[in-house]
Write a protein that holds these residues in place. Sequence first.
Motif, PDB file in Angstrom:
ATOM      1  N   ASP A  30       0.834  -1.203   0.000  1.00 57.94           N
ATOM      2  CA  ASP A  30       0.000   0.000   0.000  1.00 57.94           C
ATOM      3  C   ASP A  30       0.872   1.257   0.000  1.00 57.94           C
ATOM      4  OD1 ASP A  30      -2.475   1.311   0.040  1.00 57.94           O
ATOM      5  OD2 ASP A  30      -2.451   1.482   2.225  1.00 57.94           O
ATOM      6  N   ASP A  94       0.271   6.896   3.681  1.00 60.23           N
ATOM      7  CA  ASP A  94       0.120   5.615   4.375  1.00 60.23           C
ATOM      8  C   ASP A  94       0.763   5.618   5.768  1.00 60.23           C
ATOM      9  OD1 ASP A  94      -1.065   3.057   4.402  1.00 60.23           O
ATOM     10  OD2 ASP A  94       0.851   2.111   3.888  1.00 60.23           O
ATOM     11  N   HIS A 121      -4.846   6.330   6.149  1.00 59.99           N
ATOM     12  CA  HIS A 121      -6.019   5.664   6.744  1.00 59.99           C
ATOM     13  C   HIS A 121      -5.752   5.090   8.137  1.00 59.99           C
ATOM     14  CE1 HIS A 121      -5.005   1.318   5.282  1.00 59.99           C
ATOM     15  NE2 HIS A 121      -3.905   2.049   5.259  1.00 59.99           N
ATOM     16  N   ASP A 173      -3.451  -4.550   1.201  1.00 61.17           N
ATOM     17  CA  ASP A 173      -3.993  -4.068   2.485  1.00 61.17           C
ATOM     18  C   ASP A 173      -5.338  -4.696   2.849  1.00 61.17           C
ATOM     19  OD1 ASP A 173      -1.874  -2.500   3.306  1.00 61.17           O
ATOM     20  OD2 ASP A 173      -3.161  -0.825   3.898  1.00 61.17           O
TER      21      ASP A 173
END
Length: 339
Positions: A30, A94, A121, A173
Amino acid sequence: MITIDYKALKSALATPAKIAIIPHRNPDGDAIGSTLALYHYLKQLGHEAVVISPNEAPSFLHWMPSFETILNYEIDRELAIKTLEEASFVFTLDFNHLSRVGHDMQVNLERLKTTFVMIDHHQQPDSYAQYTYSDTSICATCQMVYHFMESMEDLDKITPEIANCLYTGILTDTGSFKFAATTATTHKVAAALIEKGAQNATIHRAIYDTNSPSRLHLLGCALKNMEILSEFHTAIIHLSQAELDQYNYKKGDTEGLVNYGLSIEGIVFAVIFIENAAEKIVKISFRSQGSFSVNEFARAHFNGGGHDNAAGGRSDDSLENTIAHFKTLLPNYKNQLEK
Ligand code: 5GP
Ligand code: MN
């Protein structure tokens, strides 16, 4: 969720600029997927973009489009620092806190007067960026980069290279679209990326079918070392530096091992402890099923964090002491681990 003022960002990015793009240390699919996708996008907008990785990425990601352009901070420190100093924008992707790039690079990022943009996130995002796009409900930063391009009204700029990068991060992910954060939107984004040229079957093979005999022997060793603490619905695995050496450990070889513990019926908490003699630490990965938050657990006890069901941390103690300490913590969580 925290969102970006896209009108302001669009006008800030209206003239060509030098831009550095940074993933977290020990980057995964990711992290590399999102930074390289953004690299390809920003270049199309006319910017001079460079991805600077805090350290090396595992070899199963080296095929990614323009991977060879990535600057490795550990190897090219001087050039990386010069590039950071010259950049008008630094995008951090990330990760939620500058400490996630490692101490030395963190110090060099903190003294910059540059405009920071964060897309991430992970839970509890720090507030160092002028532009922050944070959404802890989204499965992958790569999905967020897709939404970012959507908000920039630039979905038509998704090339096959960008599609391959973004699809990779979503694939890794979500554990191949199986983790709880995988939503209908995730599948719609994945479908759109395939339409834009992501080669889903090829990517899957490039990421997952890269076993060497020694990696499978290491897996055997890890599974043999697995201990089930049934009273706490917990499975733990450990690997010592000697075992890693015995099986020719290469970066990425231990990726995903922790998930074997969670695959056992009745287990809700799985942990792997990996000794790292060079860094004099034990790296720990935590995974859970259901409401037990490994993010909170890792933050409270092992100097780490992450997501509710997937987090990491570390210990400066020996492997034996770290595991012994971990076991003393479990009784405090007995009720939470019942659910
Ligand atoms: P992994 O166990 O695969 O290394 O990481 C699981 C998740 O936790 C990832 O989202 C990763 O970014 C995060 N994570 C791993 N190690 C750490 C750490 O030491 N600190 C924090 N804050 N997050 C971590
Ligand atoms: Mn991620």
